[in-house]
Design a protein around this motif. Structure first.
Motif, PDB file in Angstrom:
ATOM      1  N   GLU A  13       0.849  -1.190   0.000  1.00 27.61           N
ATOM      2  CA  GLU A  13       0.000   0.000   0.000  1.00 27.61           C
ATOM      3  C   GLU A  13       0.882   1.238   0.000  1.00 27.61           C
ATOM      4  OE1 GLU A  13      -3.756  -1.974   2.470  1.00 27.61           O
ATOM      5  OE2 GLU A  13      -2.515  -0.421   3.416  1.00 27.61           O
ATOM      6  N   ARG A  27      -7.296   1.710  -1.251  1.00 29.85           N
ATOM      7  CA  ARG A  27      -7.823   1.642   0.104  1.00 29.85           C
ATOM      8  C   ARG A  27      -8.493   2.978   0.398  1.00 29.85           C
ATOM      9  NH1 ARG A  27      -4.760  -0.117   5.730  1.00 29.85           N
ATOM     10  NH2 ARG A  27      -6.416   0.542   7.144  1.00 29.85           N
ATOM     11  N   GLN A  60      -4.872   5.340  -0.359  1.00 24.80           N
ATOM     12  CA  GLN A  60      -3.689   4.520  -0.619  1.00 24.80           C
ATOM     13  C   GLN A  60      -3.927   3.680  -1.868  1.00 24.80           C
ATOM     14  OE1 GLN A  60      -3.207   2.296   3.024  1.00 24.80           O
ATOM     15  NE2 GLN A  60      -1.943   3.873   3.956  1.00 24.80           N
ATOM     16  N   ILE A  64      -3.107   0.270  -4.055  1.00 25.17           N
ATOM     17  CA  ILE A  64      -2.713  -1.119  -3.835  1.00 25.17           C
ATOM     18  C   ILE A  64      -1.757  -1.527  -4.944  1.00 25.17           C
ATOM     19  CG2 ILE A  64      -3.515  -3.480  -3.539  1.00 25.17           C
ATOM     20  CD1 ILE A  64      -4.489  -1.574  -1.389  1.00 25.17           C
TER      21      ILE A  64
END
Length: 538
Positions: free
Chosen positions: A357, A437, A455, A457
């Protein structure tokens, strides 16, 4: 002297603002929300909400989108929405629409974004001006259709597609994701002008109260449901767990009063062949085509209880001495959360990195797995859709990159009304969503919630990138959208797309006739059968 000056200022303020307040309070709502005026309060409230959204995006979005770029994309969204309205025969500048309950909480309160999660400390609210206080006294009933529709379009076009929903809806979504929804265990619809419960969920409070399916609800805590919106009635039924709601109902026994306790409504997220309809083509034939030593599991949702359900299923599979597992992730009923995808991937893998992340500051951290590894020793094939939502893509990629499963991709090709293929065959042009995220940010003094991607991935396999490509791909085509067209026009469109359909389907690998009708599921059965014959376990 100080009190005298304060008194004089208050008197002057009352003379200046008082008549304006009186006139505004006496004015009809239609005059206040006249969208043709250009300076109406609806436009002001939309501006305040838009500014709140921009503040949240500037502060939290992983891509650090500057303000000028946001404004530019906002203008493009407004232009696109305007031309879309004109193309559909509606003059966007002259239209005002009654809002549903989803938009009825739009308010004229300008505030800084406040994060709901522990992402960062809360920010103080900006002080409201007298104009904002005046606007907040008015219920929102009408708003410019062009501006209202431009905001969702604007957010959808941003990286990660942030979502703006009323806070009450966000709370319900969070409960559903965690499989901790609080309610009566019913589905709601309208009948004869009243609220009705066409379905009673097994195990819910309504079933324990012995409410029959199709019952009419005349009143909720003394509030008549006649000619009222379903969403408002549902909001009145909702409440904290353990509280009671009084309903006046009408069924075959006549009218009567009942009191029902609000409680958790648990949903099953993992299903097998015999537990519910499959929702796939040829379900009856699929049961016959599936070998007895292969278990089929379909995840309807990636939620807080999914891991627990998988543990229970594993015990049954080992009791039945099945030797392989097909995990179907193609059609989750609700958008999942990457946090739950992480829990599921953690339970299915045998250690290692699930994914990485990266935040807005460029910092990257590894998300690691422990060594539980459900279905250990059993080969696994995972089905996913190329147009799937972010959590299922992250889960499928984690299982593939860790070597735990073979992944089968179902790639859908859509046709426009003119019969042109919208989705390209080329991998680099596929519109697959990159997983993010998300964090929830509270706007407008807690009345709206914005889900912001904070964030990115990144794949555990550093040599791989998005979009996720399956070990094998099955191509499907969507039917031509009919719309309001004559049969002869529809027939011509079908003839136009038939060669394109054949071109798409020709890319599929050959399958036995018994499996070909099952599509991607048939390909998964073939792949897993071959692994069992070779005795290999990913």
């Amino acid at each position: 002297m100080r009190r005298f000056l304060i008194g004089c200022l208050c008197s002057i303020w009352g003379v200046v603002l008082g008549p304006g307040l009186a006139r505004a309070e006496e004015a009809p709502v239609s005059a206040v929300w006249d969208v043709t005026g250009g300076t109406d309060l609806a436009s002001q409230r939309m501006t305040w909400l838009k500014n709140d959204v921009f503040d949240a995006l500037e502060r939290w979005h992983v891509d650090r989108i500057p303000r000028d770029k946001l404004e530019e994309r906002w203008r493009l969204a407004q232009t696109e929405r305007k031309w879309s309205s004109i193309a559909s025969g509606v003059k966007g500048a002259d239209v005002s629409v009654g809002l549903t309950d989803l938009a009825s909480s739009l308010i004229g309160l300008q505030s800084l974004a406040r994060p709901v999660s522990a992402l960062a400390p809360a920010n103080p609210l900006m002080p409201r001006t007298p104009a904002e206080r005046l606007a907040s006294r008015w219920p929102v009933e009408r708003v410019d259709a062009q501006s209202q529709n431009a905001l969702p379009l604007f957010l959808h076009r941003l990286p990660g597609a942030p979502q703006l929903v009323p806070a009450s809806e966000a709370r319900v979504q969070a409960q559903l994701a965690a499989n901790a929804y609080v309610g009566l265990g019913v589905t709601a619809s309208g009948q004869d002008g009243y609220l009705s419960f066409p379905t009673i969920v097994p195990g819910g409070s309504a079933e324990r109260a012995k409410l029959p399916p199709g019952v009419l609800v005349l009143e909720i805590d003394g509030w008549s449901t006649y000619q009222q919106s379903i969403s408002e009635a549902v909001e009145r039924i909702r409440g904290p767990v353990g509280t009671w709601v009084a309903l006046r109902i009408k069924d075959d026994q006549g009218e009567r009063d009942v009191r029902i306790r609000r409680d958790f409504v648990r949903f099953v997220t993992v299903h097998g062949w015999d537990e519910r309809p499959l929702g796939v083509r040829g379900a009856t034939h699929a049961r016959a085509a599936l070998p007895r030593d292969i278990a089929y599991l379909r995840c309807q949702q990636l939620g807080g209880s999914t891991v627990h359900e998988l543990r229970q299923v594993e015990a049954k599979i080992r009791e039945g001495r099945q030797r392989g597992v097909i995990l179907d992730l193609r059609t989750p009923e609700r958008t999942g959360d990457v946090r739950f995808a992480r829990l599921i991937a953690d339970a299915l893998t045998d250690g290692g990195v699930l994914w990485r992340e990266r935040d807005r500051d460029g910092q990257t951290r590894e998300v690691l797995s422990d060594r539980e590894c459900l279905f250990r020793g059993l080969p696994m094939v995972v089905l996913f859709s190329s147009s799937g939502e972010t959590a299922t893509l992250a889960l499928a990629a984690a299982l593939r990159d860790s070597g735990r499963a073979t992944v089968i991709e179902e790639r859908t090709h859509d046709h426009s009304d003119q019969g042109h293929v919208v989705q390209s065959f080329d991998q680099d042009e596929r519109p697959q969503t990159e997983p993010y995220r998300y964090e929830s940010v509270s706007l407008a003094e807690g009345r709206w919630t914005l889900r912001v991607p904070t964030q990115r991935i990144q794949r555990a396999d550093t040599t791989a990138a998005w979009p996720l490509v399956g070990d094998a791909v099955w191509h499907t085509v969507e039917a031509v959208r009919t719309g309001m067209v004559e049969e002869r026009v529809l027939k011509a469109r079908r003839q136009a797309v038939q060669p394109l359909d054949e071109q798409v389907l020709a890319k599929n690998p050959p399958l036995p006739e018994a499996l070909h009708s099952l599509g991607a599921l048939g390909l998964a059965i073939q792949q897993l059968t071959q692994q069992l014959e070779r005795g290999s376990t990913p």
